[in-house]
Design a protein around this motif. Sequence first.
Motif, PDB file in Angstrom:
ATOM      1  N   THR A   1       0.834  -1.214   0.000  1.00 35.65           N
ATOM      2  CA  THR A   1       0.000   0.000   0.000  1.00 35.65           C
ATOM      3  C   THR A   1       0.864   1.257   0.000  1.00 35.65           C
ATOM      4  OG1 THR A   1      -1.712  -1.201   1.221  1.00 35.65           O
ATOM      5  CG2 THR A   1      -1.858   1.199   1.201  1.00 35.65           C
ATOM      6  N   LEU A   2       1.950   1.247   0.763  1.00 37.77           N
ATOM      7  CA  LEU A   2       2.854   2.401   0.804  1.00 37.77           C
ATOM      8  C   LEU A   2       3.429   2.694  -0.579  1.00 37.77           C
ATOM      9  CD1 LEU A   2       4.592   4.500   2.378  1.00 37.77           C
ATOM     10  CD2 LEU A   2       6.296   2.674   2.656  1.00 37.77           C
TER      11      LEU A   2
ATOM     12  N   GLN B   1      -6.014  12.982  -2.058  1.00 37.23           N
ATOM     13  CA  GLN B   1      -7.289  12.328  -1.747  1.00 37.23           C
ATOM     14  C   GLN B   1      -7.509  11.093  -2.612  1.00 37.23           C
ATOM     15  OE1 GLN B   1     -10.027  15.546  -2.337  1.00 37.23           O
ATOM     16  NE2 GLN B   1      -9.360  16.651  -0.516  1.00 37.23           N
ATOM     17  N   LEU B   2      -7.230  11.218  -3.912  1.00 38.15           N
ATOM     18  CA  LEU B   2      -7.453  10.103  -4.826  1.00 38.15           C
ATOM     19  C   LEU B   2      -6.466   8.967  -4.543  1.00 38.15           C
ATOM     20  CD1 LEU B   2      -9.091   9.055  -7.175  1.00 38.15           C
ATOM     21  CD2 LEU B   2      -7.527  10.198  -8.750  1.00 38.15           C
TER      22      LEU B   2
ATOM     23  N   SER C   1      -5.613   3.612  -2.559  1.00 40.32           N
ATOM     24  CA  SER C   1      -4.799   2.701  -1.752  1.00 40.32           C
ATOM     25  C   SER C   1      -5.659   1.923  -0.766  1.00 40.32           C
ATOM     26  CB  SER C   1      -3.721   3.490  -0.996  1.00 40.32           C
ATOM     27  OG  SER C   1      -2.856   4.146  -1.891  1.00 40.32           O
ATOM     28  N   VAL C   2      -6.629   2.616  -0.159  1.00 42.92           N
ATOM     29  CA  VAL C   2      -7.508   1.941   0.795  1.00 42.92           C
ATOM     30  C   VAL C   2      -8.399   0.927   0.084  1.00 42.92           C
ATOM     31  CG1 VAL C   2      -9.444   2.274   2.385  1.00 42.92           C
ATOM     32  CG2 VAL C   2      -7.495   3.832   2.457  1.00 42.92           C
ATOM     33  N   LEU C   3      -8.982   1.321  -1.039  1.00 43.15           N
ATOM     34  CA  LEU C   3      -9.884   0.425  -1.766  1.00 43.15           C
ATOM     35  C   LEU C   3      -9.149  -0.786  -2.332  1.00 43.15           C
ATOM     36  CD1 LEU C   3     -12.141   2.977  -3.691  1.00 43.15           C
ATOM     37  CD2 LEU C   3     -12.805   1.500  -1.792  1.00 43.15           C
TER      38      LEU C   3
ATOM     39  N   GLY D   1      -7.636   4.808   6.135  1.00 44.49           N
ATOM     40  CA  GLY D   1      -7.883   6.053   5.406  1.00 44.49           C
ATOM     41  C   GLY D   1      -7.777   7.275   6.297  1.00 44.49           C
ATOM     42  N   ALA D   2      -8.368   7.194   7.504  1.00 37.92           N
ATOM     43  CA  ALA D   2      -8.319   8.325   8.434  1.00 37.92           C
ATOM     44  C   ALA D   2      -6.885   8.616   8.870  1.00 37.92           C
ATOM     45  CB  ALA D   2      -9.192   8.029   9.651  1.00 37.92           C
TER      46      ALA D   2
END
Length: 337
Positions: free
Chosen positions: A146-147, A170-171, A176-178, A207-208
């Motif tokens: 993810t990083l 934001q995108l 990355s989260v999805l 995400g947070a």
Amino acid sequence: MPVLKQQILRVIALVQRHPGMVAIFGFASGLASFLLVERQAELAQVLALVMLLGWLWLILENILRERIAQWFGFELPPPLLRYATQMIHQESLFFVLPFFFITTTWNSGQLLFSGLLACAALVSIIDPLYYKWLARRRWLYLAYHTLALFAVMLTALPIIFKLTTPQSYQLALAASVLLSFPSLFAIIPVHRWWRGLLMVGLSLALGAGGWLARVWVPPATLWLNEVAITTQFDNLQRAPGERLTQLSVAQLRSQGLFAYTAINAPRGLNERIYHVWRHDGREIERIALDIHGGRKQGYRAWSKKQNFPEQAVGRWQVQVLTEAGQMIGVLRFHVVE
């Protein structure tokens, strides 16, 4: 078909003999893209797009493997998949390093993020660390994956789509989260409803956390070419006067101060930034400025401050921030009696 399989195995053997070649190529392509962002933006776009396509392969690895077996009648050997994943990690991390190293404000919290990227890149080229330590810990491997994806998207999106830094952040964070969401199934099998809620909660927490940590993440495609604190400014030439690091209260009150910054940005990018004037760590004033990318020497932007507090003696900073709060750089000066 046997010929194709033979060629694939030769590629694997070549990579095994020279594992550092991928990292060297990744760093060289990243450095070339960094240098050509202004001079030949089209080539930089192609290099960044190739990186994103590589990540698409990695994300859809299982589906593509099944389709290849169905269409061509043979399964890709596991060593190839392992090395393909490692190659994409190497290429991705060494591609983004030149961007983040030049844009990092090293005496700030951004040191942590860029240092983490450098360590991740080092792990990708040391096989014992990558295979025996990282790949065997699924949760850590997921975070690593993810990083790398997050860093690539932060670098590529402004170059390819001309997105602003807040939009890109934001995108990249959302993607990355999805895209890490399916991988959580391997860690938390969803046999009961509460496990599903736990997985959703972990994704939201990721995400947070990424959004709160944005102040520690350098804006990969924005950096300062030239800065100055000065009491004089040539509006016709758009050039600062004598650069100051220290001045008296009398100078401050009689002439005021200019904060001058030349900010490098990709061609076609329009961005709003802020000059945040701080005195002994406390914010005094925030001035919005709009910049436009593409100029070789950087887009020249400046702010002037004339009203200072009664107790102006001390350490001053002018932080150059994006709308998302990411720091582009800092100008420092002292006011003495």
